[in-house]
Design a protein around this motif. Structure first.
Motif, PDB file in Angstrom:
ATOM      1  N   ASN A   6      48.600  46.192  47.516  1.00  0.00           N
ATOM      2  CA  ASN A   6      47.731  45.586  46.508  1.00  0.00           C
ATOM      3  C   ASN A   6      47.607  46.554  45.347  1.00  0.00           C
ATOM      4  OD1 ASN A   6      46.995  43.286  48.051  1.00  0.00           O
ATOM      5  ND2 ASN A   6      45.560  44.542  49.204  1.00  0.00           N
ATOM      6  N   VAL A   8      45.409  47.766  42.326  1.00  0.00           N
ATOM      7  CA  VAL A   8      44.001  47.699  41.951  1.00  0.00           C
ATOM      8  C   VAL A   8      43.795  48.537  40.702  1.00  0.00           C
ATOM      9  CG1 VAL A   8      41.648  48.231  42.707  1.00  0.00           C
ATOM     10  CG2 VAL A   8      43.343  47.444  44.377  1.00  0.00           C
ATOM     11  N   GLN A   9      43.118  48.003  39.721  1.00  0.00           N
ATOM     12  CA  GLN A   9      42.784  48.738  38.503  1.00  0.00           C
ATOM     13  C   GLN A   9      41.505  49.527  38.745  1.00  0.00           C
ATOM     14  OE1 GLN A   9      44.468  48.663  35.441  1.00  0.00           O
ATOM     15  NE2 GLN A   9      46.066  47.485  36.455  1.00  0.00           N
TER      16      GLN A   9
END
Length: 64
Positions: A6, A8-9
């Motif tokens: 995944n 993710v920022q």
């Protein structure tokens, strides 16, 4: 088994304390550019890394 991840920022270093980080560095351990400077400034202990044998095919370990 396929790789699943995944993206993710956010701030990498705001992850939970159970998160492990790994980062490749040059043999001289200068850590003077890019994200390496963030690792160096946050975790330090460069002398401990340098004291480990640099001329083997080992991985260097720093537990923070």
């Amino acid at each position: 088994m396929p790789l699943v991840f995944n993206e993710v920022q956010g701030d990498l270093f705001s992850a939970s304390s159970s998160t492990s980080f790994a980062h490749c560095v040059s043999r001289d351990m200068s850590m003077s550019k890019g994200i390496a400077t963030l690792f160096r400034d946050r975790f330090g202990q460069i002398n401990e890394l340098k004291s480990q044998s640099m001329f083997s095919n080992r991985k260097y370990l720093l537990v923070t």
